[in-house]
Design a protein around this motif. Structure first.
Motif, PDB file in Angstrom:
ATOM      1  N   ARG A 238      -2.567 -16.636   7.937  1.00  0.00           N
ATOM      2  CA  ARG A 238      -1.304 -16.830   7.224  1.00  0.00           C
ATOM      3  C   ARG A 238      -1.539 -17.189   5.766  1.00  0.00           C
ATOM      4  NH1 ARG A 238       2.620 -14.449   9.917  1.00  0.00           N
ATOM      5  NH2 ARG A 238       4.146 -15.724   8.773  1.00  0.00           N
ATOM      6  N   HIS A 245       0.728 -12.527  14.340  1.00  0.00           N
ATOM      7  CA  HIS A 245       1.606 -13.099  15.350  1.00  0.00           C
ATOM      8  C   HIS A 245       0.739 -13.535  16.533  1.00  0.00           C
ATOM      9  CE1 HIS A 245       1.033  -8.943  16.704  1.00  0.00           C
ATOM     10  NE2 HIS A 245       1.314  -9.365  17.925  1.00  0.00           N
ATOM     11  N   LEU A 266       6.079 -21.691  18.613  1.00  0.00           N
ATOM     12  CA  LEU A 266       6.577 -20.967  17.451  1.00  0.00           C
ATOM     13  C   LEU A 266       6.343 -21.758  16.170  1.00  0.00           C
ATOM     14  CD1 LEU A 266       9.997 -19.486  18.667  1.00  0.00           C
ATOM     15  CD2 LEU A 266       7.784 -18.355  18.551  1.00  0.00           C
ATOM     16  N   GLU A 267       6.426 -23.083  16.270  1.00  0.00           N
ATOM     17  CA  GLU A 267       6.204 -23.916  15.092  1.00  0.00           C
ATOM     18  C   GLU A 267       4.722 -23.983  14.728  1.00  0.00           C
ATOM     19  OE1 GLU A 267       7.878 -27.703  15.955  1.00  0.00           O
ATOM     20  OE2 GLU A 267       9.947 -26.975  16.049  1.00  0.00           O
ATOM     21  N   ARG A 268       3.855 -24.047  15.752  1.00  0.00           N
ATOM     22  CA  ARG A 268       2.420 -24.112  15.488  1.00  0.00           C
ATOM     23  C   ARG A 268       1.879 -22.799  14.935  1.00  0.00           C
ATOM     24  NH1 ARG A 268       1.968 -26.825  20.738  1.00  0.00           N
ATOM     25  NH2 ARG A 268       1.446 -29.025  20.446  1.00  0.00           N
ATOM     26  N   PRO A 270       3.569 -19.938  13.187  1.00  0.00           N
ATOM     27  CA  PRO A 270       4.717 -19.261  12.573  1.00  0.00           C
ATOM     28  C   PRO A 270       4.420 -17.782  12.340  1.00  0.00           C
ATOM     29  CG  PRO A 270       3.539 -20.580  10.947  1.00  0.00           C
ATOM     30  CD  PRO A 270       2.943 -20.911  12.279  1.00  0.00           C
ATOM     31  N   GLU A 272       6.620 -13.573  12.203  1.00  0.00           N
ATOM     32  CA  GLU A 272       7.865 -12.808  12.304  1.00  0.00           C
ATOM     33  C   GLU A 272       8.117 -12.331  13.726  1.00  0.00           C
ATOM     34  OE1 GLU A 272       5.384 -12.119   9.957  1.00  0.00           O
ATOM     35  OE2 GLU A 272       6.471 -13.502   8.641  1.00  0.00           O
ATOM     36  N   CYS A 304      13.963 -17.431  20.401  1.00  0.00           N
ATOM     37  CA  CYS A 304      13.525 -16.544  19.325  1.00  0.00           C
ATOM     38  C   CYS A 304      14.706 -16.003  18.527  1.00  0.00           C
ATOM     39  CB  CYS A 304      12.702 -15.390  19.893  1.00  0.00           C
ATOM     40  SG  CYS A 304      11.032 -15.868  20.395  1.00  0.00           S
ATOM     41  N   ALA A 307      15.759 -18.611  16.207  1.00  0.00           N
ATOM     42  CA  ALA A 307      14.762 -18.852  15.164  1.00  0.00           C
ATOM     43  C   ALA A 307      14.565 -17.649  14.252  1.00  0.00           C
ATOM     44  CB  ALA A 307      13.428 -19.237  15.809  1.00  0.00           C
ATOM     45  N   VAL A 309      13.098 -14.847  15.111  1.00  0.00           N
ATOM     46  CA  VAL A 309      11.786 -14.281  15.415  1.00  0.00           C
ATOM     47  C   VAL A 309      11.955 -13.149  16.411  1.00  0.00           C
ATOM     48  CG1 VAL A 309       9.507 -14.743  16.429  1.00  0.00           C
ATOM     49  CG2 VAL A 309      10.601 -16.461  14.970  1.00  0.00           C
TER      50      VAL A 309
END
Length: 426
Positions: A238, A245, A266-268, A270, A272, A304, A307, A309
């Protein structure tokens, strides 16, 4: 309906109509089969005249085909061999891995058979590029996905293929190719991440639902947990700006706070998008379609969506069919040309890189005629969101339908419909 390129094939006393534009293959009844042949005569004659001297049912079927927009100079009878129209290739560079993950559907399962693990040679890759990838890339844009085992063990081959294809694209010899890879994240050095970023790779990193589960399942060859290493590698991806992903597989039993854990994932990590895999381990087959499994998938899609995603799971084709109001008439995809052919380490082109690969090895230029729907599918309430039987499963097992797949779709629909407004595309 737009005019559709189509071809007719005769096989084992049956007539099939193949529509490459939508990847549909339809078995025609006797009336429509005769009408299709009459339509061929009409097209080849180049006239708009209705074929005369046919009885009522044949005339009605002919009119139905004509009104549906079937018009093609490519309509022909062949020997039950369809020309493949792949939108990409999944290249398995090696069956080796530097991890020893519990329940791995690829490397660990192969090790248990006692057969030697295969690794692609440079010579094989060069042959694959010259004889398969480049000819197809001259016809259309492709996706190229590097897979394993652990593909990073063969990074020099990834680099070789990428540079060669980029050079051909820059020269205008081939259509654009997009690159992607699935990795365990263990050996993603900065120079390699920089290479992937420069060449527009989409890198998928495999993880488990929680750090504890990850360190229990995803162990290295010294039986050590690997979560911290994977987190660090993903952060570097990142930081470099590489599209990336994660892929997670919800093996049972799930922790009590499974959906909270998914939100934390999802937070750990990140990104799309996220992929939620289906377990392939034979001991978990009863898990497919279980209420706990379906509730988790539905909850994951909801999280998702909130969020922003994108999520890909076993539910995605169902949701896609419903949200777009497009019947799913093939197990390969809902709409469009979505076949990803696999290339095994020995260079064989297969319909699947794993699971059924040995049972369904085919020639790159002439994959076998896909199986058609059987009687159980014609009256199934889930038929138009399922797409019918998986041809790989039929070839590998000799069975008409996959009972686990049937169970999954039949149990998913009632749960999905209860909250359809949540999952339906806006």
């Amino acid at each position: 309906m737009q005019p559709s390129t189509f071809r007719l094939y005769e096989a084992a006393g049956h007539t099939f109509a193949w529509l490459p534009a939508t990847l549909q293959i339809i078995e025609l009844d006797a009336v429509h089969a005769e009408a299709a042949h009459l339509l061929l005569h009409k097209i080849e004659a180049g006239t708009g005249e209705v074929v005369a001297a046919v009885d009522g049912p044949i005339a009605a079927a002919l009119e139905a085909l004509d009104n549906a927009g079937f018009s093609s100079q490519q309509l022909k009878v062949d020997q039950a061999v369809l020309e493949a129209e792949p939108m990409g290739f999944r290249i398995s560079l090696t069956e080796n891995c530097d991890f020893a993950c519990e329940g791995c559907f690829s490397t660990t399962a192969l090790r248990q058979t006692g057969n030697p693990l295969r690794t692609m040679t440079r010579q094989t890759l060069e042959s694959v590029l010259d004889e398969v990838i480049v000819p197809w890339a001259r016809r259309r844009s492709l996706r190229l996905h590097f897979f394993g085992g652990e593909p990073m063990l063969r990074f020099p081959l990834i680099k070789l293929a990428t540079l060669k294809l980029d050079e051909l694209e820059q020269a205008g010899d081939i259509h654009p190719i997009s690159f992607s890879m699935t990795t365990n994240g263990s050996i993603l050095s900065d120079d390699r991440i920089a290479f992937f970023t420069e060449h527009g790779f989409d890198v998928g990193v495999s993880v488990e639902l929680t750090p504890a589960i990850h360190d229990q399942i995803r162990i290295d060859l010294k039986s050590r947990g690997t979560f911290d290493r994977v987190v660090q590698a993903y952060r570097r991806l990142r930081e470099f700006g590489c599209t990336s992903h994660v892929l997670v597989t919800p093996y049972p039993p799930l922790p009590d706070n499974a959906l909270d854990a998914f939100a934390q994932l999802l937070e750990r990590f990140p990104g799309e998008s996220i992929t939620v895999n289906t377990p392939f381990d034979g001991t978990t087959l009863g898990w497919l379609g279980a209420e706990e499994h379906l509730s988790f998938l539905l909850g994951a899609h909801r999280i998702c969506r909130e969020a922003g995603v994108s999520i890909d799971s076993a539910l995605t084709p169902i949701l896609s069919a419903i949200s777009s109001e497009t019947p799913r008439l093939s197990p390969q995809a809902t709409t469009g040309n979505q076949i990803m052919l696999g290339i095994a380490p020995d260079g064989q082109v297969v319909r699947s890189t794993h699971k059924f690969a040995d049972a369904y090895a085919v020639d790159a230029t002439a994959p076998k005629l896909p199986a058609t729907w059987r009687e159980p599918c014609r009256s199934c309430e889930a038929a138009l969101v399922c797409g019918g039987p998986n041809e790989e499963y039929q070839v590998a097992t000799g069975l008409d339908v996959d009972d686990q797949k049937c169970t999954f779709h039949r149990r998913a629909l009632p749960l999905l419909i209860k909250d359809l407004h949540v999952y339906r595309a806006e």
